[in-house]
Motif scaffolding. Structure first.
Motif, mmCIF file in Angstrom:
data_model
loop_
_atom_site.group_PDB
_atom_site.id
_atom_site.type_symbol
_atom_site.label_atom_id
_atom_site.label_comp_id
_atom_site.label_asym_id
_atom_site.label_seq_id
_atom_site.Cartn_x
_atom_site.Cartn_y
_atom_site.Cartn_z
ATOM 1 N N THR A 75 -54.343 -10.488 19.641
ATOM 2 C CA THR A 75 -55.204 -9.541 18.914
ATOM 3 C C THR A 75 -56.520 -10.199 18.532
ATOM 4 N N LEU A 76 -56.462 -11.504 18.193
ATOM 5 C CA LEU A 76 -57.704 -12.219 17.890
ATOM 6 C C LEU A 76 -58.580 -12.311 19.132
ATOM 7 N N ASP A 77 -57.962 -12.610 20.269
ATOM 8 C CA ASP A 77 -58.723 -12.691 21.520
ATOM 9 C C ASP A 77 -59.357 -11.347 21.857
ATOM 10 N N LEU A 78 -58.621 -10.256 21.607
ATOM 11 C CA LEU A 78 -59.153 -8.929 21.862
ATOM 12 C C LEU A 78 -60.378 -8.659 21.000
ATOM 13 N N GLY A 139 -54.277 -16.089 11.570
ATOM 14 C CA GLY A 139 -55.387 -15.234 11.970
ATOM 15 C C GLY A 139 -55.875 -14.298 10.901
ATOM 16 N N SER A 140 -55.278 -14.314 9.707
ATOM 17 C CA SER A 140 -55.778 -13.448 8.638
ATOM 18 C C SER A 140 -57.104 -13.972 8.091
ATOM 19 N N GLN A 272 -59.364 -21.843 14.017
ATOM 20 C CA GLN A 272 -58.620 -21.889 15.276
ATOM 21 C C GLN A 272 -59.567 -22.164 16.439
ATOM 22 N N ASP A 273 -59.038 -22.847 17.449
ATOM 23 C CA ASP A 273 -59.812 -23.136 18.653
ATOM 24 C C ASP A 273 -59.756 -21.923 19.569
ATOM 25 N N ARG A 274 -60.688 -21.003 19.365
ATOM 26 C CA ARG A 274 -60.723 -19.784 20.168
ATOM 27 C C ARG A 274 -62.173 -19.368 20.389
ATOM 28 N N THR A 275 -62.366 -18.515 21.382
ATOM 29 C CA THR A 275 -63.702 -18.041 21.703
ATOM 30 C C THR A 275 -64.044 -16.855 20.814
ATOM 31 N N SER A 276 -64.922 -17.058 19.866
ATOM 32 C CA SER A 276 -65.365 -16.005 18.964
ATOM 33 C C SER A 276 -66.851 -16.178 18.708
#
Length: 291
Positions: A75-78, A139-140, A272-276
């Protein structure tokens, strides 16, 4: 099954408690319990063993946890993908910070980010550091400025802002003030005033005593604000245990080094290590603000 149920399930699994999970997700314990029961009914299996004081994962729960985390990560990636398409025109960024902690560079970064991306809704959440780190994991929270005992969590990205020692803060003229220093062992002879369990400062203190069999700090009072902790020590109610920078804000008190604590008290940004796109932009502003 919905994402809210998965978030509550992960919260209970990570905290080992329906009560602590409820505090993390900001609903009642009965609400968390009801949603978990509904999830168990839909899955046809119990996810937790509720027979003891700690909510332990059953075999089915352990199998489900990895998939629940993956669903929440998706959901975070979305959301990140949609933010990328929108070019940071709209969206939301949720930032966590330690309760009662006023860090001017963080506020400067927030102001600069808002000026550059006025369409992004900013949400601030205050909590103890353990809840902040847990919120980033689930992810909150997108990012949090948290107090840590020792190294930041391996599974999260981080930027250490401050690394310092703990000190004992006491009123001038007190017996401790005359000594000039105190060991961890000798600290047990004094009533201490601390920040709550779950804060980075308190975690450093507790870890320092964890390796000393039979020794525990004599905690007389607990307060959520460093200024309150110092104020209580000023009135002779005990010895305050704070970080060096917190103590420096109270020059009328005597700051005594605590020997034997090798774990640094850290103040760090964690995410977090994510693309945002929104998160990346905010971290850039934090890098500029903190220097």
């Amino acid at each position: 099954m919905d994402l809210r149920q998965l978030e509550y399930f992960v919260a209970v699994a990570e905290t080992g408690s329906f009560t602590r999970a409820a505090a993390r997700v900001h609903i009642t314990q009965s609400g968390v319990s009801a949603q978990i029961k509904a999830l168990e009914h839909e899955l046809g299996a119990e996810l937790f063993d509720r027979s003891g004081r700690v909510a332990r994962l059953t075999e089915a729960g352990a199998a489900a946890l990895r998939h629940a985390r993956a669903a929440l990560d998706s959901t975070l990636d979305l959301r990140d993908a949609i933010d990328d398409v929108k070019g940071l025109v709209r969206g939301r960024l949720t930032i966590g910070m330690v309760t009662g902690c006023e860090v001017a560079p963080l506020f400067d970064a927030l102001a600069a980010f808002h000026h550059e991306h006025p369409g992004i809704e900013l949400e601030l959440a205050e909590a103890n550091s353990d809840h902040l780190v847990a919120g980033v994991r689930t992810g909150s929270l997108d990012v949090a400025l948290a107090g840590l005992a020792g190294e930041p969590p391996d599974q999260l990205k981080s930027r250490v802002i401050v690394s310092e020692r703990l000190v004992a803060l006491t009123a001038p003229g007190s017996e401790l003030a005359m000594r000039g220093s105190v060991t961890v062992t000798a600290l047990t002879a004094y009533e201490t005033i601390c920040l709550p369990v779950g804060t980075g400062i308190r975690d450093v203190l507790d870890k320092a005593f964890a390796g000393r069999t039979g020794l525990r700090p004599e905690v007389a009072l607990v307060a959520t604000s460093p200024d309150t902790v110092a104020g209580l020590a000023r009135r002779g109610l005990g010895v305050a245990v704070l970080s060096e920078s917190m103590a420096a804000a109270h020059p009328d008190l005597v700051s005594i080094p605590i020997d034997g604590i090798d774990i640094p008290a850290l103040l760090a940004l964690v995410w977090q290590d994510r693309t945002s796109p929104a998160l990346s932009a905010f971290i850039r502003h934090c890098d500029a603000a903190f220097g």
